[in-house]
Design a protein around this motif. Structure first.
Motif, PDB file in Angstrom:
ATOM      1  N   GLU A  59       0.817  -1.213   0.000  1.00  0.00           N
ATOM      2  CA  GLU A  59       0.000   0.000   0.000  1.00  0.00           C
ATOM      3  C   GLU A  59       0.858   1.275   0.000  1.00  0.00           C
ATOM      4  O   GLU A  59       0.579   2.222  -0.739  1.00  0.00           O
ATOM      5  CB  GLU A  59      -0.931  -0.017   1.212  1.00  0.00           C
ATOM      6  N   GLN A  60       1.903   1.305   0.826  1.00  0.00           N
ATOM      7  CA  GLN A  60       2.756   2.497   0.900  1.00  0.00           C
ATOM      8  C   GLN A  60       3.400   2.804  -0.448  1.00  0.00           C
ATOM      9  O   GLN A  60       3.531   3.962  -0.853  1.00  0.00           O
ATOM     10  CB  GLN A  60       3.849   2.310   1.969  1.00  0.00           C
ATOM     11  N   THR A  61       3.809   1.734  -1.145  1.00  0.00           N
ATOM     12  CA  THR A  61       4.424   1.915  -2.458  1.00  0.00           C
ATOM     13  C   THR A  61       3.442   2.571  -3.415  1.00  0.00           C
ATOM     14  O   THR A  61       3.815   3.463  -4.190  1.00  0.00           O
ATOM     15  CB  THR A  61       4.862   0.542  -3.017  1.00  0.00           C
ATOM     16  N   VAL A  62       2.168   2.144  -3.352  1.00  0.00           N
ATOM     17  CA  VAL A  62       1.161   2.753  -4.212  1.00  0.00           C
ATOM     18  C   VAL A  62       0.973   4.219  -3.860  1.00  0.00           C
ATOM     19  O   VAL A  62       0.939   5.089  -4.725  1.00  0.00           O
ATOM     20  CB  VAL A  62      -0.191   2.009  -4.099  1.00  0.00           C
ATOM     21  N   LEU A  63       0.901   4.513  -2.555  1.00  0.00           N
ATOM     22  CA  LEU A  63       0.670   5.888  -2.137  1.00  0.00           C
ATOM     23  C   LEU A  63       1.821   6.785  -2.582  1.00  0.00           C
ATOM     24  O   LEU A  63       1.622   7.945  -2.938  1.00  0.00           O
ATOM     25  CB  LEU A  63       0.495   5.965  -0.619  1.00  0.00           C
ATOM     26  N   LEU A  64       3.037   6.231  -2.579  1.00  0.00           N
ATOM     27  CA  LEU A  64       4.198   7.040  -2.958  1.00  0.00           C
ATOM     28  C   LEU A  64       4.342   7.193  -4.459  1.00  0.00           C
ATOM     29  O   LEU A  64       4.570   8.295  -4.964  1.00  0.00           O
ATOM     30  CB  LEU A  64       5.483   6.406  -2.396  1.00  0.00           C
ATOM     31  N   SER A  65       4.215   6.073  -5.202  1.00  0.00           N
ATOM     32  CA  SER A  65       4.570   6.173  -6.620  1.00  0.00           C
ATOM     33  C   SER A  65       3.445   5.747  -7.563  1.00  0.00           C
ATOM     34  O   SER A  65       3.651   5.607  -8.754  1.00  0.00           O
ATOM     35  CB  SER A  65       5.815   5.333  -6.905  1.00  0.00           C
ATOM     36  N   GLY A  66       2.241   5.554  -7.034  1.00  0.00           N
ATOM     37  CA  GLY A  66       1.115   5.271  -7.916  1.00  0.00           C
ATOM     38  C   GLY A  66       1.052   3.825  -8.379  1.00  0.00           C
ATOM     39  O   GLY A  66       1.901   3.004  -8.027  1.00  0.00           O
ATOM     40  N   TYR A  67       0.011   3.517  -9.150  1.00  0.00           N
ATOM     41  CA  TYR A  67      -0.137   2.169  -9.700  1.00  0.00           C
ATOM     42  C   TYR A  67       0.968   1.934 -10.715  1.00  0.00           C
ATOM     43  O   TYR A  67       1.197   2.761 -11.579  1.00  0.00           O
ATOM     44  CB  TYR A  67      -1.494   2.026 -10.405  1.00  0.00           C
ATOM     45  N   ASN A  68       1.644   0.786 -10.581  1.00  0.00           N
ATOM     46  CA  ASN A  68       2.793   0.560 -11.449  1.00  0.00           C
ATOM     47  C   ASN A  68       2.917  -0.914 -11.825  1.00  0.00           C
ATOM     48  O   ASN A  68       2.543  -1.786 -11.054  1.00  0.00           O
ATOM     49  CB  ASN A  68       4.072   1.005 -10.728  1.00  0.00           C
TER      50      ASN A  68
END
Lengths: 315, 314
Positions: free
Chosen positions: A60-69
């Motif tokens: 979740e944190q990764t999404v919040l930081l850099s978006g859907y990837n």
């Protein structure tokens, strides 16, 4: 065995010259370009789905930081852990959808075939009247409000599973006409003539002869009905305001429009409201909805293609 | 017809009906269903001309004449929803037709059988997804904060993120691409089946005459699949006043800001019924849709009958 191998070799040998000499094939560069085009288009069709799958497994944190990837820096199963901590809403929605799909497909198929059979009989004097009775529903309709009132006020089926089965989905004139064409063109009229049918013989002919002879069209229409019920969210939206009897697609729709919706339905979630991985949970919901279609697709698709082909030839 | 002849005809009609009484039994469930689901609501259209209150019931509520229609056409809503519905459908029909035929023709040229069926399967797959799922896919790409396009395509190019879900001007493109993405495989499958059905000796003859691929397409393929093209297009034109509710409701996430380019007749009818709770108005819009749709089916069918009787629907 040996013969079979020999035969196959001969077949291969017979095929070879045809393969090598294809006078009407496009040139090699053109062929390569066509293949590249289709590879690109295939990616265009499948990549959006892959994105949703990958996001559902992302931290979740990764999404919040850099978006859907497509290439997240950190993977995680948190979204699924969250959803399966209290699986009841999803399991219930699956159950409702499966129940409505099975019941609706079986009953719908029977009712459709039973209507299509008499109007396919050339010796049935009233066939044009009933054909038009069905066909007219494709030309004109009463619209949403009267339709809603008939079912919710007069039939009083709002907030019951019947509301997911009956309205609009059970039978459509289009498939009646498709089946009628199939019956009329593939079942020889002599069967009816020679039998000189009277009384219950008619029903016997329908169940013992017509249906077994019509499995291709039954399979196609049955699959169309199955898909329609499986993908339905509209009837839940219109007729249901009880979270216990909504279909899977509707649960997904609510979750997409408002991620908090999943919280309303989940006891475990209510306590975990603070660190609730909302972005990835949302996508995990989508994956849970797509999953069954991916598995059923190879089986489905063949029948769809053959069914559509029948329709295309017959017009 | 003399009296005795009429009586005889009646007798034979009755005799026929009796002979086929079990066929009527088979017709019964479907007939009841069509009455319930389709014909009863048609009578309900009188709600459009009434001022319904539920203490009086629908039949006893006072008549309101054409007030609902007058009000509808005095606002800009009627124009916006009609324009959106018709233009989107025209766009979907035209672009969909060209692309499906192009894909079908090209797919037919792919020589490797495994590749061909793989391409077809991949193209057809989106057709099986519901518009709810399609809504998720579009959201994953275009979400303003986390979307793939804003974060991983526009940002690396040094461009500002775009407010996709707040600006109506992008939605004609998004909705068109989304609809084609979902439905083009269906058209391709149908046209490919029609192309495969074309007599191969025509192409052999064309080859002997030295006809190019373009010439073969124009003189053999296209004329051969024309009946299918006409029937499908006719069906679509007959439904030009009906929008795909799922597409226009789920993909823009039912956002009011986007209504100028996303509101269509079907979503408008729903909105008026549910949010404004005005069932008379909602029914009036539904009647407007059904009546114009009815005329359009007849006009398009009449036109096709004039060109080629065999291709007409009825």
């Amino acid at each position: 065995m040996e013969n079979a191998i020999k035969l196959r070799q001969e077949e291969k040998a017979a095929e070879r010259p045809r393969k090598a000499y294809q006078p009407n094939a496009v040139s090699r560069p053109a062929h390569a370009a066509i293949n590249v085009l289709f590879v690109l288009y295939t990616l265009f069709c499948l990549l959006p789905i892959l994105l949703v799958v990958i996001v559902s497994f992302t931290d979740e944190q990764t999404v919040l930081l850099s978006g859907y990837n497509y290439f997240p820096s950190k993977l995680s199963l948190d979204a699924y852990r969250f959803l399966f901590a209290d699986p009841l809403p999803i399991v219930r929605a699956y159950g409702v959808t499966i129940g409505a799909t099975v019941a609706g497909t079986v009953v719908g198929l029977l009712v459709t075939a039973a209507f299509a059979y008499p109007i396919s009989r050339r010796d049935f004097r009233f066939r044009n009247v009933f054909s038009f009775f069905a066909f007219f529903t494709m030309l004109f309709n009463g619209g949403l409000v009267p339709w809603y009132i008939v079912y919710s006020k007069y039939m009083d089926i709002g907030n019951t599973i019947l509301a997911l089965i009956l309205p609009n989905l059970l039978m459509s004139a289009f498939y009646i006409l498709m089946m009628r064409t199939f019956f009329a063109t593939t079942i020889p009229a002599e069967i009816y003539e020679s039998a000189e049918i009277d009384g219950a013989g008619e029903l016997l002919v329908f169940f013992r002869i017509v249906i077994p002879l019509s499995l291709p069209v039954m399979a196609t229409v049955g699959l169309f009905y199955t898909l329609q019920y499986w993908n339905d969210w509209y009837n839940s939206m219109i007729f249901i305001n009880n979270d216990r009897i909504i279909s899977l697609q509707y649960l997904m729709q609510r979750t997409l429009l408002n991620i908090q919706y999943i919280l309303n339905n989940s006891h475990a979630a209510a306590t975990a409201r603070i660190d609730f991985p909302s972005e990835t949970v949302r996508m995990a919901m989508a994956v849970i909805g797509i999953g069954p279609i991916v598995f059923a697709y190879p089986f489905f698709q063949r029948y769809f293609v053959s069914g559509l082909t029948v329709g295309a030839v017959k017009g | 017809m003399s009296r005795s002849q009429a009586a005889a005809a009646r007798r034979s009609l009755w005799k026929d009906a009796r002979r086929h009484r079990f066929l009527f039994l088979l017709l019964l469930p479907g007939t009841l269903y069509l009455i319930l689901n389709n014909y009863l609501p048609m009578f309900g259209l009188i709600i459009a001309f009434k001022n319904v209150n539920f203490t009086d019931g629908i039949l006893r509520s006072p008549w309101s004449g054409f007030d609902n229609f007058k009000f509808l056409f005095s606002t800009t809503d009627a124009w916006v929803i009609t324009r959106n519905t018709v233009l989107y459908n025209l766009l979907f029909i035209a672009v969909g037709l060209v692309l499906s035929i192009a894909f079908a023709v090209l797919l037919n040229e792919v020589r490797n059988r495994v590749f061909r069926s793989f391409f077809q399967s991949a193209m057809f797959f989106p057709y099986f997804l519901s518009f709810v799922i399609v809504g998720y896919l579009v959201f994953a790409l275009l979400s303003i904060e986390h979307g793939f396009v804003n974060n991983h395509i526009l940002a690396p190019l040094g461009m500002e993120p775009i407010d996709w879900y707040n600006d109506p001007k992008y939605w004609p493109y998004i909705l068109t691409i989304t609809n084609l993405w979902k439905n083009i495989g269906y058209g391709t499958v149908i046209y490919l089946a029609a192309i495969i059905g074309v007599e191969s000796s025509y192409y052999e003859a064309a080859l002997i005459d030295g006809a190019s691929k373009w010439r073969q397409f124009g003189s053999i393929t296209l004329p051969s699949i024309m009946p299918v093209v006409v029937v499908l297009t006719l069906l679509n034109i007959g439904r030009i006043f009906y929008a795909d509710f799922g597409l226009f409701y789920n993909v823009p996430l039912h956002t009011g800001l986007l209504y100028p380019t996303t509101l269509v007749i079907d979503t408008y009818v729903y909105d008026i019924m549910v949010t404004r709770n005005d069932i008379g108005m909602s029914t009036a819009v539904g009647l407007y849709q059904a009546a114009v749709g009815f005329v359009l089916v007849f006009l398009s069918n009449w036109f096709v009958r004039r060109v080629n009787k065999e291709n007409a629907l009825f």
